[in-house]
Scaffold this motif. Sequence first.
Motif, PDB file in Angstrom:
ATOM      1  N   PHE A   1       0.830  -1.213   0.000  1.00 46.11           N
ATOM      2  CA  PHE A   1       0.000   0.000   0.000  1.00 46.11           C
ATOM      3  C   PHE A   1       0.863   1.261   0.000  1.00 46.11           C
ATOM      4  CE2 PHE A   1      -2.006   3.301   2.669  1.00 46.11           C
ATOM      5  CZ  PHE A   1      -3.046   3.661   1.830  1.00 46.11           C
ATOM      6  N   LEU A   2       1.932   1.253   0.800  1.00 46.28           N
ATOM      7  CA  LEU A   2       2.803   2.428   0.882  1.00 46.28           C
ATOM      8  C   LEU A   2       3.590   2.654  -0.400  1.00 46.28           C
ATOM      9  CD1 LEU A   2       4.131   2.012   4.545  1.00 46.28           C
ATOM     10  CD2 LEU A   2       2.388   3.613   3.729  1.00 46.28           C
ATOM     11  N   ASN A   3       3.790   1.585  -1.175  1.00 46.17           N
ATOM     12  CA  ASN A   3       4.583   1.699  -2.402  1.00 46.17           C
ATOM     13  C   ASN A   3       3.736   1.873  -3.659  1.00 46.17           C
ATOM     14  OD1 ASN A   3       7.074   1.435  -1.046  1.00 46.17           O
ATOM     15  ND2 ASN A   3       6.905  -0.805  -1.057  1.00 46.17           N
ATOM     16  N   LEU A   4       2.430   2.071  -3.517  1.00 43.98           N
ATOM     17  CA  LEU A   4       1.570   2.267  -4.685  1.00 43.98           C
ATOM     18  C   LEU A   4       1.926   3.566  -5.403  1.00 43.98           C
ATOM     19  CD1 LEU A   4      -1.986   1.179  -3.400  1.00 43.98           C
ATOM     20  CD2 LEU A   4      -0.514  -0.008  -5.054  1.00 43.98           C
ATOM     21  N   ASN A   5       1.918   3.477  -6.741  1.00 45.34           N
ATOM     22  CA  ASN A   5       2.232   4.645  -7.574  1.00 45.34           C
ATOM     23  C   ASN A   5       1.170   4.807  -8.651  1.00 45.34           C
ATOM     24  OD1 ASN A   5       4.734   5.423  -6.343  1.00 45.34           O
ATOM     25  ND2 ASN A   5       5.681   3.615  -7.298  1.00 45.34           N
ATOM     26  N   HIS A   6       1.240   5.920  -9.353  1.00 43.04           N
ATOM     27  CA  HIS A   6       0.311   6.201 -10.441  1.00 43.04           C
ATOM     28  C   HIS A   6       0.423   5.121 -11.521  1.00 43.04           C
ATOM     29  CE1 HIS A   6      -2.243   8.500 -13.063  1.00 43.04           C
ATOM     30  NE2 HIS A   6      -1.307   8.557 -14.017  1.00 43.04           N
ATOM     31  N   ASN A   7      -0.772   4.646 -12.004  1.00 41.97           N
ATOM     32  CA  ASN A   7      -0.895   3.622 -13.039  1.00 41.97           C
ATOM     33  C   ASN A   7      -0.617   2.203 -12.541  1.00 41.97           C
ATOM     34  OD1 ASN A   7      -1.667   5.378 -15.087  1.00 41.97           O
ATOM     35  ND2 ASN A   7       0.459   5.827 -15.664  1.00 41.97           N
ATOM     36  N   ASP A   8      -0.404   2.019 -11.228  1.00 41.13           N
ATOM     37  CA  ASP A   8      -0.295   0.658 -10.691  1.00 41.13           C
ATOM     38  C   ASP A   8      -1.651  -0.032 -10.776  1.00 41.13           C
ATOM     39  OD1 ASP A   8       2.336   0.904 -10.196  1.00 41.13           O
ATOM     40  OD2 ASP A   8       2.168   1.182  -8.019  1.00 41.13           O
ATOM     41  N   VAL A   9      -1.645  -1.330 -10.934  1.00 44.68           N
ATOM     42  CA  VAL A   9      -2.873  -2.107 -11.075  1.00 44.68           C
ATOM     43  C   VAL A   9      -3.020  -3.038  -9.862  1.00 44.68           C
ATOM     44  CG1 VAL A   9      -4.132  -3.801 -12.443  1.00 44.68           C
ATOM     45  CG2 VAL A   9      -2.787  -2.012 -13.574  1.00 44.68           C
ATOM     46  N   ILE A  10      -4.202  -3.054  -9.272  1.00 41.95           N
ATOM     47  CA  ILE A  10      -4.508  -3.968  -8.161  1.00 41.95           C
ATOM     48  C   ILE A  10      -5.460  -5.031  -8.680  1.00 41.95           C
ATOM     49  CG2 ILE A  10      -5.508  -4.193  -5.862  1.00 41.95           C
ATOM     50  CD1 ILE A  10      -4.769  -1.318  -5.323  1.00 41.95           C
ATOM     51  N   MET A  11      -5.092  -6.273  -8.557  1.00 43.52           N
ATOM     52  CA  MET A  11      -5.923  -7.367  -9.049  1.00 43.52           C
ATOM     53  C   MET A  11      -7.009  -7.692  -8.011  1.00 43.52           C
ATOM     54  SD  MET A  11      -4.823 -11.183 -10.297  1.00 43.52           S
ATOM     55  CE  MET A  11      -3.769 -10.495 -11.563  1.00 43.52           C
ATOM     56  N   LEU A  12      -8.255  -7.735  -8.464  1.00 42.77           N
ATOM     57  CA  LEU A  12      -9.388  -8.074  -7.594  1.00 42.77           C
ATOM     58  C   LEU A  12      -9.612  -9.581  -7.584  1.00 42.77           C
ATOM     59  CD1 LEU A  12     -11.906  -5.272  -8.697  1.00 42.77           C
ATOM     60  CD2 LEU A  12     -10.219  -5.200  -6.852  1.00 42.77           C
ATOM     61  N   ASP A  13     -10.328 -10.052  -6.574  1.00 46.18           N
ATOM     62  CA  ASP A  13     -10.606 -11.484  -6.467  1.00 46.18           C
ATOM     63  C   ASP A  13     -11.815 -11.895  -7.305  1.00 46.18           C
ATOM     64  OD1 ASP A  13     -12.654 -10.312  -5.105  1.00 46.18           O
ATOM     65  OD2 ASP A  13     -12.294 -11.319  -3.180  1.00 46.18           O
ATOM     66  N   GLN A  14     -12.356 -10.966  -8.087  1.00 44.28           N
ATOM     67  CA  GLN A  14     -13.538 -11.216  -8.892  1.00 44.28           C
ATOM     68  C   GLN A  14     -13.145 -11.471 -10.345  1.00 44.28           C
ATOM     69  OE1 GLN A  14     -16.743 -11.204  -7.778  1.00 44.28           O
ATOM     70  NE2 GLN A  14     -17.686 -11.540  -9.769  1.00 44.28           N
TER      71      GLN A  14
END
Length: 332
Positions: free
Chosen positions: A277-290
């Motif tokens: 969370f602390l290392n998130l940057n612009h255009n990073d993608v988080i994969m959902l469990d859906q």
Amino acid sequence: MADDVLSQGEIDALLSAISTGEMDAEELKEQQTDERKIRDYDFKRALRFSKDQIRGLTRIHENFARLLTSFFAAQLRSYAEVTVASVDQVPYEEFIRSMPQRTVLNIFSVDPLEGRLLYEVNPNIAYAIIDRVLGGEGIGTNKVENLTEIESRIMSRLFERAFESLEEAWGSMVDIDLTLEEFETNPQFIQMVSPNETVVVVSLNTTIGESTGVMNICIPHMVLEPIISKLSVHYWMQNEKSQSNPEDYEHLSKSLTHVDVEAKAILGESAISIEEFLNLNHNDVIMLDQAIDDPLTLYVNDEPKFNVQPGKQKRHMAVQILGELRGEDNHE
């Protein structure tokens, strides 16, 4: 009952005595039978109400205690609490002797039932109430022997209004009209029934401000006799079933249709660490469990209710219902 329970050593000794012939099992059985044939019975304390009926009275007066708590809190603008301490059946003479020599007594007629009710208020509570009514702090004092006519009138009017809550509590069983007939301070001047008549005494623990005491309601058997069958659990269960009215159900259903509920569809969830969370940057993608092909779940007031798929309705985001969640799927 704890004194009647045999220890394991006593059981072993008893079985050993029977097996060796020192004690005859049939003789022991006859001895136990003879002991059960005779038991003491006090005719002055005749139990005329079953435990089931006493429980029914307890339920009614627990409701009365809640209503009385609200009444005193509103009228006195002070902390008030009334709870049922006990519901017992005793001879009338025993109840009268248990009261102080001077106390606050209110006698009510119970129309259309026969007989009268006695409402006894501990002087400590009675004076705490009247002190609050007259603008004081609600300090309880016992000066019942010097009760003025004005104080008597204020008390009787207040307790008469308080007993309207008893009419409401009894309304589930029978419609009654309570009328204050007498206001007295000496229990010896009160003779509602014969000394040996069985009465039900409902004791209410009462707190007004910082003053505590007990209020007692004395109900003679003759008052409850016409409605005694309505005190059983069977009657309450039958009464609850009979109270279901189709018109009331329809009216309630129509009223519920106008109630607003919150509906939301969650696109997906994900769990990440604090470091990620602390290392998130612009255009990073988080994969959902859906998965993209799986239906979403529509929640109504935070309860999963429907499978849906996302889309658009004109210029608004929308979901289309695919089916209703049932059984285990609903809990998931």
